[in-house]
Design an enzyme around this catalytic site. Structure first.
Site, PDB file in Angstrom:
ATOM      1  N   HIS A   1      -7.509   0.181   6.069  1.00 26.29           N
ATOM      2  CA  HIS A   1      -7.112  -1.210   6.272  1.00 26.29           C
ATOM      3  C   HIS A   1      -7.178  -1.609   7.747  1.00 26.29           C
ATOM      4  CE1 HIS A   1      -6.079  -2.156   2.172  1.00 26.29           C
ATOM      5  NE2 HIS A   1      -5.339  -1.061   2.076  1.00 26.29           N
TER       6      HIS A   1
ATOM      7  N   SER B 294       0.806  -1.224   0.000  1.00 22.61           N
ATOM      8  CA  SER B 294       0.000   0.000   0.000  1.00 22.61           C
ATOM      9  C   SER B 294       0.840   1.274   0.000  1.00 22.61           C
ATOM     10  CB  SER B 294      -0.916   0.018   1.232  1.00 22.61           C
ATOM     11  OG  SER B 294      -1.790  -1.084   1.224  1.00 22.61           O
TER      12      SER B 294
END
Length: 473
Positions: free
Chosen positions: A381, A304
């Site tokens: 997340h 990410s």
């Protein structure tokens, strides 16, 4: 003919019949477009006929589409000023509830308090293909809201309705492959928001190999327009750079050999649906689908970006008082200002431990004024129950990543047995689930200290920054 196409054609036929019944004529250049729209919306709210209502809704949306920017702002103000709650009815309902606080009077109060524009938006959605126009309408509204905060209440009504209309139960998950129709693939290229797709050949490299997957959510009323999509790399290890995932000359592996699924790009496609959550459902659904297809998969992890890190670190470097950086750290980080610092092995070697310590602090201790984790991707997340697994120095060397995060990337681990526990700890207590590897990079706790003033510019709001708790994402 598929069901969606048949239904759409049926709505078009009903709408056309309604247009003939109402004798709706095109707008001329001499008409006041907002006055006509106000009259049409009033008529739509009082309409009882199905055909006439669909025709009116179609007419309103068509006229809105033809407005210029100023006209669309005027229409948003119209929704705010003319289509709020019926104040007379609301006052009666309040009085009735005060005299008799029963479930019946409470229900009447709830109905009376609803702004008329909510019912108007519902009725506008009767028109064929209305949902696409309404999503564009909210996209325009979000831009207006940035400079006119009074429109927040109008946006809340759109968001309230969209949360129901785009409920997970209405969405379908579809696999995107190299054989997917070209009109959808073209949108994947256009909507990719994390790692730019330069053209059809780059897209082929992301979709065609056996060890690559892509999944997207679709809504039945936006059948060929994805709402959100995720790109997945099937690997035998967790990558720490995006280059190893996307490099053209890599040797693909058989899907059955993979032990790790890497979610390396998640892109929201519709700006008008900002704030309507799809991503958490998407990842969990994709995990379940991949587990069924490939039982050997053991690890589900992301690679990410960290889009807010460089801006946060810049504010810390300029601050007179910092909880994370001391004078020596600031001196080392001056190397970040040198062009091509990441290509200089000696310079980047000095910067690395300081940068990674600051990154650990950024995720584990830095908070917004509301007490939230600073990084928006981390909030997503961690809120889904993932664990912050690894910080990757120079994980992305693209110009945008170097500007936004000094090249930093991170891995979030979705360990299925821990997802609910991690989610609960984050949602209820704000605790960040992180590996020992990440926590070990956290600098020793320091008391805020007064530092020798350095040449710096004020923070973005024009004030001096004093602690990480004053930062916003």
């Amino acid at each position: 003919m598929n069901t969606t196409s048949f239904f759409s054609e049926m709505l078009q036929a009903i709408t056309e019949r309604g247009r003939r019944l109402l004798s709706i004529s095109p707008q001329t250049g001499d008409d006041d477009p907002l006055a006509i729209l106000e009259q049409r919306c009033d008529t739509l709210l009082s309409s009882q006929g199905e055909a006439s209502g669909m025709a009116l809704a179609k007419d309103v949306l068509t006229r809105w589409d033809q407005l210029d920017e100023a006209g669309k702002t005027g229409f948003a103000r119209l929704l705010l000023d003319r289509f709020g709650p019926n104040t007379g009815r609301l006052e009666k309902a309040i009085k009735a509830y005060q005299e008799d606080p029963s479930p019946v009077s409470l229900a009447a109060l709830h109905t009376a308090s609803e702004p008329r524009r909510q019912e108007l938006i519902r009725r506008l959605n009767l028109a064929p293909d209305a949902i696409a126009t309404l999503v564009r309408m909210r996209e325009a509204l979000l831009k207006m809201k940035a400079s006119d905060k009074t429109l927040e209440t109008v946006d809340q009504d759109f968001a309230h309705l969209f949360a129901s209309w785009f409920n997970r139960g209405f969405l379908t998950l579809r696999s995107i492959s190299w054989s997917t129709p070209a009109n959808i693939l073209e949108k994947i290229i256009r909507y990719e928001a994390v790692h730019h797709i330069g053209g059809w050949e780059e897209l082929r490299l992301r979709l065609a190999p056996e060890d690559r997957r892509c999944f997207a959510f679709f809504h039945p009323r936006l059948a060929d327009d994805p709402l959100i999509f995720v790109e997945v790399a099937l690997t035998t290890a967790t990558p720490d750079t995006i280059a190893e995932v996307l490099r053209e000359e890599r040797e693909p592996i058989g899907a059955g050999e993979a032990t790790t699924a890497v979610f390396y790009s998640i892109s929201n496609c519709q700006d008008g649906l900002r704030g309507i959550s799809f991503g958490n459902f998407l990842i969990k659904q994709v995990v379940e689908d991949l587990r069924r297809e490939l039982p050997k998969l053991e690890t589900f992890v992301t690679l990410s970006p960290v889009p807010g890190f460089a801006a946060w670190l810049s504010r810390e470097r300029r601050a007179e008082v910092s909880d994370v950086l001391n004078a020596q750290d600031r001196e080392v980080l001056q190397g970040l200002d040198m062009e091509g610092w990441h290509l200089d092995e000696e310079l980047s070697g000095r910067i690395r431990p300081v940068l990674m310590g600051a990154a650990a602090w950024y995720f584990l201790k830095a908070r917004t004024p509301q007490g939230k984790v600073v990084d928006p991707v981390a909030r997503f997340h961690l809120g889904n129950g993932a664990r912050l697994e690894r910080l990757n120095f120079l994980g992305d060397l693209s110009p945008r990543a170097l500007e936004q995060s000094h090249g930093l990337m991170v891995n979030y681990l979705y360990k299925l047995d821990d997802i609910e526990t991690n989610h609960e700890a984050f949602a209820v207590r704000g605790e960040v689930a992180a590996s020992s590897q990440v926590r070990k990079q956290l600098p020793p706790d320091r008391q805020p200290r007064q530092l020798v003033p350095v040449a710096s510019s004020p923070s973005e709001d024009g004030t001096k920054t004093k602690s990480t708790k004053e930062f916003t994402a």
